[in-house]
Scaffold this motif. Structure first.
Motif, PDB file in Angstrom:
ATOM      1  N   VAL A 112       1.643  12.203   1.568  1.00  0.00           N
ATOM      2  CA  VAL A 112       1.295  11.320   0.443  1.00  0.00           C
ATOM      3  C   VAL A 112       1.935  11.826  -0.849  1.00  0.00           C
ATOM      4  O   VAL A 112       2.586  11.071  -1.577  1.00  0.00           O
ATOM      5  CB  VAL A 112      -0.245  11.226   0.281  1.00  0.00           C
ATOM      6  N   PHE A 146      -0.732   7.305  -3.564  1.00  0.00           N
ATOM      7  CA  PHE A 146       0.027   6.073  -3.345  1.00  0.00           C
ATOM      8  C   PHE A 146      -0.979   4.956  -3.074  1.00  0.00           C
ATOM      9  O   PHE A 146      -1.641   4.956  -2.035  1.00  0.00           O
ATOM     10  CB  PHE A 146       0.944   6.283  -2.138  1.00  0.00           C
ATOM     11  N   GLY A 147      -1.118   4.038  -4.030  1.00  0.00           N
ATOM     12  CA  GLY A 147      -2.149   3.011  -3.920  1.00  0.00           C
ATOM     13  C   GLY A 147      -1.587   1.654  -3.554  1.00  0.00           C
ATOM     14  O   GLY A 147      -1.160   0.895  -4.431  1.00  0.00           O
ATOM     15  N   LEU A 148      -1.605   1.360  -2.266  1.00  0.00           N
ATOM     16  CA  LEU A 148      -1.128   0.054  -1.813  1.00  0.00           C
ATOM     17  C   LEU A 148      -2.272  -0.741  -1.169  1.00  0.00           C
ATOM     18  O   LEU A 148      -2.558  -1.873  -1.559  1.00  0.00           O
ATOM     19  CB  LEU A 148       0.025   0.243  -0.807  1.00  0.00           C
ATOM     20  N   GLY A 154      -4.995  -4.892   4.313  1.00  0.00           N
ATOM     21  CA  GLY A 154      -4.440  -3.734   5.003  1.00  0.00           C
ATOM     22  C   GLY A 154      -3.112  -4.131   5.618  1.00  0.00           C
ATOM     23  O   GLY A 154      -2.051  -3.987   5.014  1.00  0.00           O
ATOM     24  N   TRP A 180      -8.828   3.452   0.702  1.00  0.00           N
ATOM     25  CA  TRP A 180      -8.243   4.410   1.628  1.00  0.00           C
ATOM     26  C   TRP A 180      -7.224   5.345   0.983  1.00  0.00           C
ATOM     27  O   TRP A 180      -6.432   5.974   1.692  1.00  0.00           O
ATOM     28  CB  TRP A 180      -7.544   3.707   2.800  1.00  0.00           C
ATOM     29  N   GLY A 182      -5.282   8.226  -0.065  1.00  0.00           N
ATOM     30  CA  GLY A 182      -5.264   9.670   0.191  1.00  0.00           C
ATOM     31  C   GLY A 182      -4.969  10.447  -1.076  1.00  0.00           C
ATOM     32  O   GLY A 182      -4.141  10.035  -1.887  1.00  0.00           O
ATOM     33  N   ALA A 381      -6.623   8.658  12.972  1.00  0.00           N
ATOM     34  CA  ALA A 381      -6.145   8.213  11.649  1.00  0.00           C
ATOM     35  C   ALA A 381      -4.627   8.047  11.659  1.00  0.00           C
ATOM     36  O   ALA A 381      -4.097   7.069  11.136  1.00  0.00           O
ATOM     37  CB  ALA A 381      -6.582   9.201  10.573  1.00  0.00           C
ATOM     38  N   SER A 384      -3.594   4.795  12.980  1.00  0.00           N
ATOM     39  CA  SER A 384      -3.845   3.563  12.205  1.00  0.00           C
ATOM     40  C   SER A 384      -3.138   3.494  10.862  1.00  0.00           C
ATOM     41  O   SER A 384      -2.868   2.401  10.380  1.00  0.00           O
ATOM     42  CB  SER A 384      -5.355   3.395  11.946  1.00  0.00           C
ATOM     43  N   TYR A 385      -2.883   4.652  10.220  1.00  0.00           N
ATOM     44  CA  TYR A 385      -2.332   4.505   8.855  1.00  0.00           C
ATOM     45  C   TYR A 385      -0.814   4.323   8.884  1.00  0.00           C
ATOM     46  O   TYR A 385      -0.181   4.499   9.903  1.00  0.00           O
ATOM     47  CB  TYR A 385      -2.819   5.580   7.899  1.00  0.00           C
ATOM     48  N   GLU A 386      -0.290   3.931   7.732  1.00  0.00           N
ATOM     49  CA  GLU A 386       1.140   3.579   7.593  1.00  0.00           C
ATOM     50  C   GLU A 386       1.529   2.468   8.562  1.00  0.00           C
ATOM     51  O   GLU A 386       2.608   2.472   9.143  1.00  0.00           O
ATOM     52  CB  GLU A 386       2.021   4.810   7.818  1.00  0.00           C
ATOM     53  N   GLY A 387       0.606   1.520   8.725  1.00  0.00           N
ATOM     54  CA  GLY A 387       0.843   0.401   9.636  1.00  0.00           C
ATOM     55  C   GLY A 387       0.302   0.724  11.014  1.00  0.00           C
ATOM     56  O   GLY A 387       0.612   1.761  11.605  1.00  0.00           O
ATOM     57  N   THR A 388      -0.558  -0.162  11.528  1.00  0.00           N
ATOM     58  CA  THR A 388      -1.148   0.066  12.842  1.00  0.00           C
ATOM     59  C   THR A 388      -0.080  -0.111  13.933  1.00  0.00           C
ATOM     60  O   THR A 388       1.031  -0.577  13.673  1.00  0.00           O
ATOM     61  CB  THR A 388      -2.264  -0.965  13.100  1.00  0.00           C
ATOM     62  N   GLU A 390      -0.095  -2.318  16.194  1.00  0.00           N
ATOM     63  CA  GLU A 390       0.219  -3.751  16.338  1.00  0.00           C
ATOM     64  C   GLU A 390       1.248  -4.186  15.286  1.00  0.00           C
ATOM     65  O   GLU A 390       2.232  -4.865  15.614  1.00  0.00           O
ATOM     66  CB  GLU A 390      -1.055  -4.595  16.182  1.00  0.00           C
ATOM     67  N   ILE A 391       1.009  -3.791  14.044  1.00  0.00           N
ATOM     68  CA  ILE A 391       1.898  -4.249  12.969  1.00  0.00           C
ATOM     69  C   ILE A 391       3.298  -3.654  13.131  1.00  0.00           C
ATOM     70  O   ILE A 391       4.314  -4.352  12.990  1.00  0.00           O
ATOM     71  CB  ILE A 391       1.289  -3.902  11.587  1.00  0.00           C
TER      72      ILE A 391
HETATM   73  P1  FAD Z   1      -6.614  -4.450   9.247  1.00  0.00           P
HETATM   74  O1  FAD Z   1      -5.366  -4.894   8.559  1.00  0.00           O
HETATM   75  O2  FAD Z   1      -7.882  -5.097   8.844  1.00  0.00           O
HETATM   76  O3  FAD Z   1      -6.414  -4.610  10.809  1.00  0.00           O
HETATM   77  C1  FAD Z   1      -7.495  -4.536  11.741  1.00  0.00           C
HETATM   78  C2  FAD Z   1      -6.924  -4.663  13.149  1.00  0.00           C
HETATM   79  O4  FAD Z   1      -6.300  -5.951  13.293  1.00  0.00           O
HETATM   80  C3  FAD Z   1      -5.838  -3.631  13.448  1.00  0.00           C
HETATM   81  O5  FAD Z   1      -5.929  -3.219  14.786  1.00  0.00           O
HETATM   82  C4  FAD Z   1      -4.558  -4.407  13.236  1.00  0.00           C
HETATM   83  O6  FAD Z   1      -3.467  -3.874  13.964  1.00  0.00           O
HETATM   84  C5  FAD Z   1      -4.971  -5.780  13.752  1.00  0.00           C
HETATM   85  N1  FAD Z   1      -4.120  -6.858  13.234  1.00  0.00           N
HETATM   86  C6  FAD Z   1      -4.019  -7.300  11.962  1.00  0.00           C
HETATM   87  N2  FAD Z   1      -3.133  -8.292  11.878  1.00  0.00           N
HETATM   88  C7  FAD Z   1      -2.638  -8.498  13.131  1.00  0.00           C
HETATM   89  C8  FAD Z   1      -1.693  -9.388  13.706  1.00  0.00           C
HETATM   90  N3  FAD Z   1      -1.007 -10.280  12.969  1.00  0.00           N
HETATM   91  N4  FAD Z   1      -1.465  -9.311  15.032  1.00  0.00           N
HETATM   92  C9  FAD Z   1      -2.107  -8.408  15.800  1.00  0.00           C
HETATM   93  N5  FAD Z   1      -3.019  -7.542  15.313  1.00  0.00           N
HETATM   94  C10 FAD Z   1      -3.282  -7.587  14.006  1.00  0.00           C
HETATM   95  N6  FAD Z   1      -3.223   3.102   2.293  1.00  0.00           N
HETATM   96  C11 FAD Z   1      -2.608   3.394   1.099  1.00  0.00           C
HETATM   97  O7  FAD Z   1      -2.150   2.495   0.392  1.00  0.00           O
HETATM   98  N7  FAD Z   1      -2.489   4.681   0.664  1.00  0.00           N
HETATM   99  C12 FAD Z   1      -2.963   5.736   1.380  1.00  0.00           C
HETATM  100  O8  FAD Z   1      -2.843   6.896   0.958  1.00  0.00           O
HETATM  101  C13 FAD Z   1      -3.618   5.471   2.629  1.00  0.00           C
HETATM  102  N8  FAD Z   1      -4.142   6.483   3.374  1.00  0.00           N
HETATM  103  C14 FAD Z   1      -4.872   6.199   4.497  1.00  0.00           C
HETATM  104  C15 FAD Z   1      -5.515   7.234   5.180  1.00  0.00           C
HETATM  105  C16 FAD Z   1      -6.332   6.941   6.275  1.00  0.00           C
HETATM  106  C17 FAD Z   1      -7.074   8.046   6.957  1.00  0.00           C
HETATM  107  C18 FAD Z   1      -6.453   5.616   6.740  1.00  0.00           C
HETATM  108  C19 FAD Z   1      -7.313   5.269   7.927  1.00  0.00           C
HETATM  109  C20 FAD Z   1      -5.792   4.600   6.089  1.00  0.00           C
HETATM  110  C21 FAD Z   1      -4.995   4.866   4.965  1.00  0.00           C
HETATM  111  N9  FAD Z   1      -4.359   3.833   4.264  1.00  0.00           N
HETATM  112  C22 FAD Z   1      -3.725   4.122   3.055  1.00  0.00           C
HETATM  113  C23 FAD Z   1      -4.510   2.450   4.701  1.00  0.00           C
HETATM  114  C24 FAD Z   1      -3.768   2.108   5.980  1.00  0.00           C
HETATM  115  O9  FAD Z   1      -2.403   1.979   5.757  1.00  0.00           O
HETATM  116  C25 FAD Z   1      -4.435   0.864   6.587  1.00  0.00           C
HETATM  117  O10 FAD Z   1      -5.690   1.284   7.096  1.00  0.00           O
HETATM  118  C26 FAD Z   1      -3.633   0.237   7.691  1.00  0.00           C
HETATM  119  O11 FAD Z   1      -2.459  -0.343   7.182  1.00  0.00           O
HETATM  120  C27 FAD Z   1      -4.432  -0.841   8.455  1.00  0.00           C
HETATM  121  O12 FAD Z   1      -5.074  -1.695   7.574  1.00  0.00           O
HETATM  122  P2  FAD Z   1      -6.643  -1.999   7.782  1.00  0.00           P
HETATM  123  O13 FAD Z   1      -7.335  -0.716   8.009  1.00  0.00           O
HETATM  124  O14 FAD Z   1      -7.074  -2.802   6.601  1.00  0.00           O
HETATM  125  O15 FAD Z   1      -6.754  -2.838   9.094  1.00  0.00           O
END
Ligand code: FAD
Length: 407
Positions: A112, A146-148, A154, A180, A182, A381, A384-388, A390-391
């Motif tokens: 981060v 980094f606040g996105l 998400g 979220w 960091g 974690a 899931s972070y930096e894009g799940t 799926e994404i």
């Molecule tokens: P959601 O977007 O709500 O998704 C929920 C589920 O639905 C997931 O499984 C997802 O893959 C699925 N999904 C959504 N859309 C689709 C689709 N079209 N097709 C199929 N499946 C789909 N963010 C920052 O900006 N700065 C940080 O420093 C930062 N640090 C983090 C640290 C931790 C420990 C965590 C857990 C997250 C952090 N994040 C940070 C945020 C992180 O990038 C998001 O959690 C992540 O992008 C997923 O977003 P969401 O949690 O809102 O899940």
């Protein structure tokens, strides 16, 4: 009847201590790079290893270590900063691996601060902005975040940013919330992404360096996490925060600019995954040799050897992808879909590895004291972070087919 000689004992001449870097990727590093990594490993072993489980259990960050880490000069390694040649991504990648081998939260702190925050200012800031903030960040005197991500945004944050920025003379007024984030509870500088809602603007995404003292900014620690408990994730509130135009990143004009930061940092999550796989591999091998059941080490069983070989295979494949990704980044030809594949592939393999290592340790696999449980949880974690998965898969799928499946 006399005991049969143990047919499953050590085989003369067999290699009993396989290096987790099975294909010797470290040989790609020169002597200076290897020396820096050795210093980093020694520092982490001396300072972080003795306290890491305790801080994880208490969900606290060991702030006292930050000034002690500064002299190693590993922040912003690949950036061209005064007084240091830009280093290869291979080196910053191996540094992420070293951090994560001990603790993914520290790897996240590094990712981060050094990757997302310093990277945004370096890539999207003017020369004056780089000079103003990056030297102090390199020395860890100013910490970045980094606040996105937002409470309602998400995965679809690209199109759905709700945080707004409205120009008012020489200032911008920022309103919204971030989730979220960091380092968010203690960062001095928060790179904040917001939608431009100034009358007559194109409505593009802009980046701002919000300073923690600015009126209207507040950060609240997120509690009750079961992963990356040392990382201090925060909910941020931006309530009419007035940010001078001088703090708007001058070269951030759309989400494409934000994305160019994420492309690189997804590569570094792949490296962190390899660091955690290395950690659990080392623990699992040792345990398999030490733990005796049915009168012989459990490592003498084919089923245990199968798990160890699978972990080593995942680790080796992931390291290969991380290394090649770093080389492509250095050559300036690393694409979004390559960062996305590296991130999703390596964190998926990581999830398998921590589960297999935990299995090898039996009940001890869920105790903090045995070196697996913390990594097992933290892997969730990274996944899931930096894009799940799926994404990132949709980004790869779009590149494969030329068809977007984003809805
Ligand atoms: P959601 O977007 O709500 O998704 C929920 C589920 O639905 C997931 O499984 C997802 O893959 C699925 N999904 C959504 N859309 C689709 C689709 N079209 N097709 C199929 N499946 C789909 N963010 C920052 O900006 N700065 C940080 O420093 C930062 N640090 C983090 C640290 C931790 C420990 C965590 C857990 C997250 C952090 N994040 C940070 C945020 C992180 O990038 C998001 O959690 C992540 O992008 C997923 O977003 P969401 O949690 O809102 O899940």
């Amino acid at each position: 009847m006399a005991d049969e000689p143990n047919k499953n004992g050590p085989v003369p001449g067999a290699r009993a201590d396989i290096d987790p870097d099975f294909f010797d990727y470290r040989s790609l590093l020169d002597k200076d790079e290897q020396a820096l990594l050795a210093d980093l490993r020694a520092w982490l072993t001396e300072h972080l290893v003795p306290i890491v489980d305790d801080y994880w259990a208490r969900a606290e960050f060991p702030h006292q270590l930050i000034p002690q880490l500064a002299p190693l000069d590993v922040m912003g390694l690949s950036l061209d900063l005064p007084g240091r040649e830009p280093q290869r991504r291979l080196l910053s990648g191996f540094a992420s691996l070293e951090f994560a081998r001990i603790d993914s939260s520290f790897a996240s702190f590094y990712g981060v601060h050094s990757g997302l925050a310093m990277g945004s200012i370096y890539q999207c800031g003017s020369d004056e902005q780089r000079d103003r903030w990056l030297p102090a960040m390199r020395r860890l005197e100013k910490i970045g975040a980094f606040g996105l991500t937002e409470p309602h945004g998400g995965s679809d944050v690209a199109g759905g940013l709700e945080t707004t920025a409205r120009r008012d003379g020489d200032e911008w007024v920022i309103d919204g919330a971030k989730r979220w984030i960091g380092n968010g509870t203690f960062a001095d500088l928060i790179v904040t992404w917001a939608k431009d809602v100034t009358d007559g603007s194109d409505g593009g995404v802009r980046g701002f360096v919000v300073e923690k003292e600015m009126p209207g900014f507040s950060a609240t620690k997120m509690e009750n996490k079961m992963a990356l408990r040392i990382t201090q994730n925060a909910d941020l509130t931006l309530d009419g925060v007035r940010v001078p135009e001088a703090n708007r990143l001058q070269n951030a004009n759309s989400f494409d600019d934000t994305n160019s930061i994420l492309r690189a940092t997804r590569g570094s999550v792949a490296w962190s995954s390899v660091g955690v796989m290395t950690a659990v591999y080392e623990v699992a091998v040792q345990y398999a040799k030490d733990r005796v059941q049915f009168g012989r080490p459990i490592g003498a069983n084919q089923l245990i050897q199968d798990l160890l070989a699978r972990i080593l295979g995942n680790l080796t494949a992931s390291l290969g992808m991380a290394v090649r990704g770093a080389q492509l980044q250095d050559d300036g030809v690393f694409h979004d879909e390559q960062g996305a594949l590296a991130k999703s592939f390596c964190t998926s393999r990581l999830r398998e590895c921590v589960a297999w290592a935990r299995e090898i340790l039996g009940g001890n696999g869920i105790l903090l004291d045995y070196g697996i449980a913390r990594h097992f949880n933290d892997a969730e974690a990274l996944y899931s972070y930096e894009g799940t998965r799926e994404i990132n898969t949709l980004i790869v799928g779009r590149a494969i087919t030329g068809l977007s499946a984003f809805t």
